[in-house]
Design an enzyme around this catalytic site. Structure first.
Site, PDB file in Angstrom:
ATOM      1  NE  ARG A 155      10.746   6.332  -1.085  1.00  0.00           N
ATOM      2  CZ  ARG A 155       9.480   6.653  -1.384  1.00  0.00           C
ATOM      3  NH1 ARG A 155       8.441   5.943  -0.746  1.00  0.00           N
ATOM      4  NH2 ARG A 155       9.128   7.106  -2.552  1.00  0.00           N
ATOM      5  CD  GLU A 162       9.942  -0.758  -1.831  1.00  0.00           C
ATOM      6  OE1 GLU A 162      10.018  -0.302  -0.772  1.00  0.00           O
ATOM      7  OE2 GLU A 162       9.143  -0.241  -2.882  1.00  0.00           O
ATOM      8  CG  HIS A 185       6.324   0.986  -2.107  1.00  0.00           C
ATOM      9  ND1 HIS A 185       7.393   1.303  -2.345  1.00  0.00           N
ATOM     10  CD2 HIS A 185       5.468   2.170  -1.959  1.00  0.00           C
ATOM     11  CE1 HIS A 185       7.617   2.672  -2.117  1.00  0.00           C
ATOM     12  NE2 HIS A 185       6.269   3.158  -1.773  1.00  0.00           N
TER      13      HIS A 185
HETATM   14  C1  DGY Z   1       5.475   8.056  -2.967  1.00  0.00           C
HETATM   15  O1  DGY Z   1       4.642   8.779  -3.751  1.00  0.00           O
HETATM   16  O2  DGY Z   1       6.444   8.232  -2.620  1.00  0.00           O
HETATM   17  C2  DGY Z   1       4.999   6.573  -2.518  1.00  0.00           C
HETATM   18  O3  DGY Z   1       5.757   5.725  -1.980  1.00  0.00           O
HETATM   19  C3  DGY Z   1       4.210   5.960  -3.743  1.00  0.00           C
HETATM   20  O4  DGY Z   1       3.166   6.537  -4.028  1.00  0.00           O
END
Ligand code: DGY
Length: 328
Positions: free
Chosen positions: A241, A270, A288
């Site tokens: 993240r 983001e 992403h």
């Molecule tokens: C998640 O699942 O948290 C990813 O960032 C997206 O698939």
């Protein structure tokens, strides 16, 4: 019982909702839903199947009203959901771990290899018509074999990334506060793997790959100080993240040449990507997409739908984020 799916998801998930006889709404447009439309759409719902792009906060829960029993997040990360608020209201939150592990690990390696071997720079050079001849000094990269990979976070994805290092003849340093793997017996698979403290990992690794969950404790885990511990020849890869990295500190380190490069699939604010990152040639940027394979996105949609259906039909869903609110 009505369900709202906040954005179009793979067909497999919607089919499960249909087979369960649930009536659902889903916007036709693939883009981000307008917040006010979203708040209107969730009104009166018993379940919301949300994506990581939608904030599921007190306002959204309030807009849904007292019928809301479950928020099923179509992601393993659930930082878009105010879990504390959901728990306070007795709303179950679910997520989709497991099904995206290998796909996300593959993509992390795709970034690592592309960064080390300057694949995007080579692509740009060819497209710009600048490939005039093979050159012994052209776009020289970094070898993976013999180098050290530091993996921050030893959950499913972190371990899947670490496991792949054996095939590349890399040493592995692992960090997690618990020093635990989901399957501890697998540790032996990586003969070179070693648990280390976080600062040591940043000092010793040639490639640092980030896989911690997004929590207040991991916010800016990679800050100015940690970046300053890295070798000037080292690379940073983030498929977790954005908020795990202090993006401005990273930009400063890259601009000053205190780091060889970075590959990012996620961003602090983001989808905003700072102009400075766009201008740095040694930064690889992805939108992403670490879990974006056809098969995996279908599995995520199915799992999110199953979690939601189970919750509404009184069976404990496979992946509950706040199991304490489960009453059956
Ligand atoms: C998640 O699942 O948290 C990813 O960032 C997206 O698939």
């Amino acid at each position: 019982m009505r369900v709202h799916v906040t954005r179009p998801i793979p067909r497999a998930g919607l089919e499960l909702l249909e087979q369960a006889g649930l009536s659902y709404t889903v916007p036709e447009a693939e883009g981000l839903p307008d917040r006010s439309e979203l708040l209107r759409a969730v009104a009166g719902c018993t379940g919301i199947l949300s994506l990581l792009t939608e904030r599921m906060d007190a306002e959204a829960m309030e807009a849904a009203g007292p019928a809301l029993r479950v928020i099923s997040n179509h992601a393993v990360g659930h930082d878009n959901v105010d879990v504390k608020e959901a728990t306070r209201r007795g709303i179950l939150v679910t997520n989709t771990p497991g099904v995206l592990t290998e796909t996300t690990a593959d993509f992390t390696w795709a970034l690592m290899l592309a960064l080390a071997r300057r694949v995007a720079e080579g692509d740009r050079l060819v497209r710009e018509g600048k490939f005039e001849a093979w050159g012994p000094l052209m776009l020289l990269g970094t070898d993976l074999a013999g180098s050290t990979l530091g993996v921050v976070g030893s959950g499913r994805i972190g371990w899947a990334v670490a496991r792949r290092a054996a095939g590349f003849k890399m040493r592995v340093l692992l960090y997690s506060p618990s020093r635990r793997l989901e399957n501890p017996e697998e540790f032996g698979l990586l003969r070179s793997a070693q648990w280390v403290e976080l600062d040591e990992l940043f000092q010793r690794a040639d490639f640092v790959s980030l896989h911690p969950p997004s929590t207040p404790a991991t916010h800016h885990l990679v800050d100015e100080r940690r970046l300053s511990l890295m070798k000037p020849t080292a690379f940073l890869i983030n498929t977790s993240r954005g908020c795990v990295v202090d993006e401005q500190a990273l930009i400063r380190a890259l601009q000053a040449g205190r780091l060889a490069g970075a590959a990012l699939d996620v961003y602090e604010h983001e989808p905003h990507v700072p102009q400075e990152l766009l201008e740095l040639p040694n930064v690889l940027l992805a939108p992403h997409i670490a879990s974006a394979s056809q098969a995996t996105r279908s599995k995520m949609a199915s799992l999110a739908a199953r979690n939601l259906i189970d919750a509404l039909e009184g069976r404990p869903p496979e992946h509950m984020v706040n199991p304490e609110v489960w009453r059956g």
